[in-house]
Design a protein around this motif. Structure first.
Motif, PDB file in Angstrom:
ATOM      1  N   VAL A  50       0.869  -1.175   0.000  1.00 55.72           N
ATOM      2  CA  VAL A  50       0.000   0.000   0.000  1.00 55.72           C
ATOM      3  C   VAL A  50       0.907   1.226   0.000  1.00 55.72           C
ATOM      4  O   VAL A  50       1.836   1.314   0.805  1.00 55.72           O
ATOM      5  CB  VAL A  50      -0.909   0.011   1.249  1.00 55.72           C
ATOM      6  N   SER A  51       0.634   2.153  -0.901  1.00 52.51           N
ATOM      7  CA  SER A  51       1.470   3.356  -0.959  1.00 52.51           C
ATOM      8  C   SER A  51       1.325   4.149   0.340  1.00 52.51           C
ATOM      9  O   SER A  51       0.288   4.109   1.000  1.00 52.51           O
ATOM     10  CB  SER A  51       1.085   4.228  -2.154  1.00 52.51           C
ATOM     11  N   ARG A  52       2.380   4.845   0.692  1.00 53.60           N
ATOM     12  CA  ARG A  52       2.334   5.660   1.917  1.00 53.60           C
ATOM     13  C   ARG A  52       1.203   6.682   1.854  1.00 53.60           C
ATOM     14  O   ARG A  52       0.541   6.947   2.851  1.00 53.60           O
ATOM     15  CB  ARG A  52       3.665   6.371   2.124  1.00 53.60           C
ATOM     16  N   ARG A  53       0.981   7.213   0.687  1.00 58.00           N
ATOM     17  CA  ARG A  53      -0.066   8.222   0.510  1.00 58.00           C
ATOM     18  C   ARG A  53      -1.460   7.662   0.776  1.00 58.00           C
ATOM     19  O   ARG A  53      -2.363   8.378   1.215  1.00 58.00           O
ATOM     20  CB  ARG A  53       0.018   8.785  -0.902  1.00 58.00           C
ATOM     21  N   ARG A  54      -1.648   6.373   0.534  1.00 56.67           N
ATOM     22  CA  ARG A  54      -2.980   5.772   0.668  1.00 56.67           C
ATOM     23  C   ARG A  54      -3.169   4.958   1.959  1.00 56.67           C
ATOM     24  O   ARG A  54      -4.228   4.391   2.170  1.00 56.67           O
ATOM     25  CB  ARG A  54      -3.257   4.874  -0.531  1.00 56.67           C
ATOM     26  N   GLN A  55      -2.165   4.909   2.822  1.00 56.11           N
ATOM     27  CA  GLN A  55      -2.227   4.089   4.034  1.00 56.11           C
ATOM     28  C   GLN A  55      -3.490   4.354   4.860  1.00 56.11           C
ATOM     29  O   GLN A  55      -4.209   3.423   5.206  1.00 56.11           O
ATOM     30  CB  GLN A  55      -1.001   4.332   4.922  1.00 56.11           C
ATOM     31  N   ARG A  56      -3.716   5.588   5.199  1.00 58.69           N
ATOM     32  CA  ARG A  56      -4.859   5.926   6.064  1.00 58.69           C
ATOM     33  C   ARG A  56      -6.180   5.609   5.380  1.00 58.69           C
ATOM     34  O   ARG A  56      -7.083   5.028   5.986  1.00 58.69           O
ATOM     35  CB  ARG A  56      -4.800   7.394   6.460  1.00 58.69           C
ATOM     36  N   GLU A  57      -6.310   5.993   4.120  1.00 59.79           N
ATOM     37  CA  GLU A  57      -7.545   5.748   3.379  1.00 59.79           C
ATOM     38  C   GLU A  57      -7.844   4.253   3.286  1.00 59.79           C
ATOM     39  O   GLU A  57      -8.977   3.820   3.521  1.00 59.79           O
ATOM     40  CB  GLU A  57      -7.434   6.344   1.974  1.00 59.79           C
ATOM     41  N   VAL A  58      -6.834   3.457   2.957  1.00 58.34           N
ATOM     42  CA  VAL A  58      -7.014   2.008   2.832  1.00 58.34           C
ATOM     43  C   VAL A  58      -7.402   1.406   4.174  1.00 58.34           C
ATOM     44  O   VAL A  58      -8.334   0.595   4.269  1.00 58.34           O
ATOM     45  CB  VAL A  58      -5.739   1.340   2.259  1.00 58.34           C
ATOM     46  N   SER A  59      -6.743   1.799   5.226  1.00 55.60           N
ATOM     47  CA  SER A  59      -7.056   1.288   6.558  1.00 55.60           C
ATOM     48  C   SER A  59      -8.501   1.606   6.946  1.00 55.60           C
ATOM     49  O   SER A  59      -9.229   0.747   7.450  1.00 55.60           O
ATOM     50  CB  SER A  59      -6.086   1.885   7.582  1.00 55.60           C
ATOM     51  N   THR A  60      -8.919   2.833   6.683  1.00 61.90           N
ATOM     52  CA  THR A  60     -10.292   3.240   6.994  1.00 61.90           C
ATOM     53  C   THR A  60     -11.300   2.443   6.176  1.00 61.90           C
ATOM     54  O   THR A  60     -12.304   1.960   6.723  1.00 61.90           O
ATOM     55  CB  THR A  60     -10.472   4.751   6.724  1.00 61.90           C
ATOM     56  N   MET A  61     -11.041   2.300   4.891  1.00 62.68           N
ATOM     57  CA  MET A  61     -11.970   1.571   4.019  1.00 62.68           C
ATOM     58  C   MET A  61     -12.094   0.106   4.425  1.00 62.68           C
ATOM     59  O   MET A  61     -13.194  -0.446   4.427  1.00 62.68           O
ATOM     60  CB  MET A  61     -11.527   1.681   2.557  1.00 62.68           C
ATOM     61  N   ILE A  62     -10.985  -0.517   4.779  1.00 68.96           N
ATOM     62  CA  ILE A  62     -11.020  -1.918   5.218  1.00 68.96           C
ATOM     63  C   ILE A  62     -11.818  -2.035   6.510  1.00 68.96           C
ATOM     64  O   ILE A  62     -12.690  -2.904   6.639  1.00 68.96           O
ATOM     65  CB  ILE A  62      -9.595  -2.478   5.389  1.00 68.96           C
ATOM     66  N   SER A  63     -11.557  -1.153   7.468  1.00 72.08           N
ATOM     67  CA  SER A  63     -12.279  -1.193   8.743  1.00 72.08           C
ATOM     68  C   SER A  63     -13.777  -1.006   8.533  1.00 72.08           C
ATOM     69  O   SER A  63     -14.592  -1.728   9.130  1.00 72.08           O
ATOM     70  CB  SER A  63     -11.756  -0.111   9.683  1.00 72.08           C
ATOM     71  N   GLU A  64     -14.155  -0.055   7.703  1.00 69.89           N
ATOM     72  CA  GLU A  64     -15.578   0.179   7.423  1.00 69.89           C
ATOM     73  C   GLU A  64     -16.207  -1.024   6.732  1.00 69.89           C
ATOM     74  O   GLU A  64     -17.331  -1.419   7.053  1.00 69.89           O
ATOM     75  CB  GLU A  64     -15.753   1.432   6.577  1.00 69.89           C
ATOM     76  N   TYR A  65     -15.500  -1.606   5.789  1.00 72.02           N
ATOM     77  CA  TYR A  65     -16.025  -2.770   5.078  1.00 72.02           C
ATOM     78  C   TYR A  65     -16.237  -3.932   6.046  1.00 72.02           C
ATOM     79  O   TYR A  65     -17.289  -4.562   6.041  1.00 72.02           O
ATOM     80  CB  TYR A  65     -15.088  -3.184   3.937  1.00 72.02           C
ATOM     81  N   TRP A  66     -15.231  -4.211   6.881  1.00 69.22           N
ATOM     82  CA  TRP A  66     -15.346  -5.296   7.857  1.00 69.22           C
ATOM     83  C   TRP A  66     -16.493  -5.036   8.830  1.00 69.22           C
ATOM     84  O   TRP A  66     -17.223  -5.940   9.189  1.00 69.22           O
ATOM     85  CB  TRP A  66     -14.050  -5.498   8.610  1.00 69.22           C
ATOM     86  N   ARG A  67     -16.651  -3.791   9.272  1.00 69.53           N
ATOM     87  CA  ARG A  67     -17.726  -3.450  10.205  1.00 69.53           C
ATOM     88  C   ARG A  67     -19.090  -3.707   9.555  1.00 69.53           C
ATOM     89  O   ARG A  67     -19.994  -4.247  10.188  1.00 69.53           O
ATOM     90  CB  ARG A  67     -17.616  -1.986  10.612  1.00 69.53           C
ATOM     91  N   ASP A  68     -19.227  -3.351   8.297  1.00 67.50           N
ATOM     92  CA  ASP A  68     -20.511  -3.483   7.613  1.00 67.50           C
ATOM     93  C   ASP A  68     -20.803  -4.884   7.084  1.00 67.50           C
ATOM     94  O   ASP A  68     -21.948  -5.190   6.765  1.00 67.50           O
ATOM     95  CB  ASP A  68     -20.585  -2.491   6.443  1.00 67.50           C
ATOM     96  N   HIS A  69     -19.786  -5.736   6.980  1.00 66.60           N
ATOM     97  CA  HIS A  69     -19.972  -7.038   6.339  1.00 66.60           C
ATOM     98  C   HIS A  69     -19.585  -8.232   7.215  1.00 66.60           C
ATOM     99  O   HIS A  69     -19.355  -9.320   6.697  1.00 66.60           O
ATOM    100  CB  HIS A  69     -19.194  -7.090   5.020  1.00 66.60           C
TER     101      HIS A  69
END
Length: 70
Positions: A50-69
């Motif tokens: 994961v690019s350094r620039r996208r670390q936070r966004e990717v982490s947030t998206m994964i957490s939200e996806y796991w929470r919802d699914h």
């Protein structure tokens, strides 16, 4: 273009995210995340950087996806 393909998939209910330029990952197949990597499920562990620039966004998206699914 990858951007157009991702938009089309997302419009149909897909759950893909950019992890770095030129690479998108289906959130359905993310097993875990490690320092600077996402690990995909399958017969073998596949680690995608994961690019350094996208670390936070990717982490947030994964957490939200796991929470919802889960």
């Amino acid at each position: 273009k990858l951007k157009e393909l991702k938009a089309e998939i997302d419009a149909r209910g897909g759950s893909f995210i950019y992890v770095h330029s030129g690479c998108v990952v289906n959130l359905q197949h993310v097993r875990t995340r490690r320092s600077g990597m996402v690990v995909l499920d399958g017969a073998k562990e596949i680690e995608i950087p994961v690019s350094r620039r996208r670390q936070r966004e990717v982490s947030t998206m994964i957490s939200e996806y796991w929470r919802d699914h889960t």
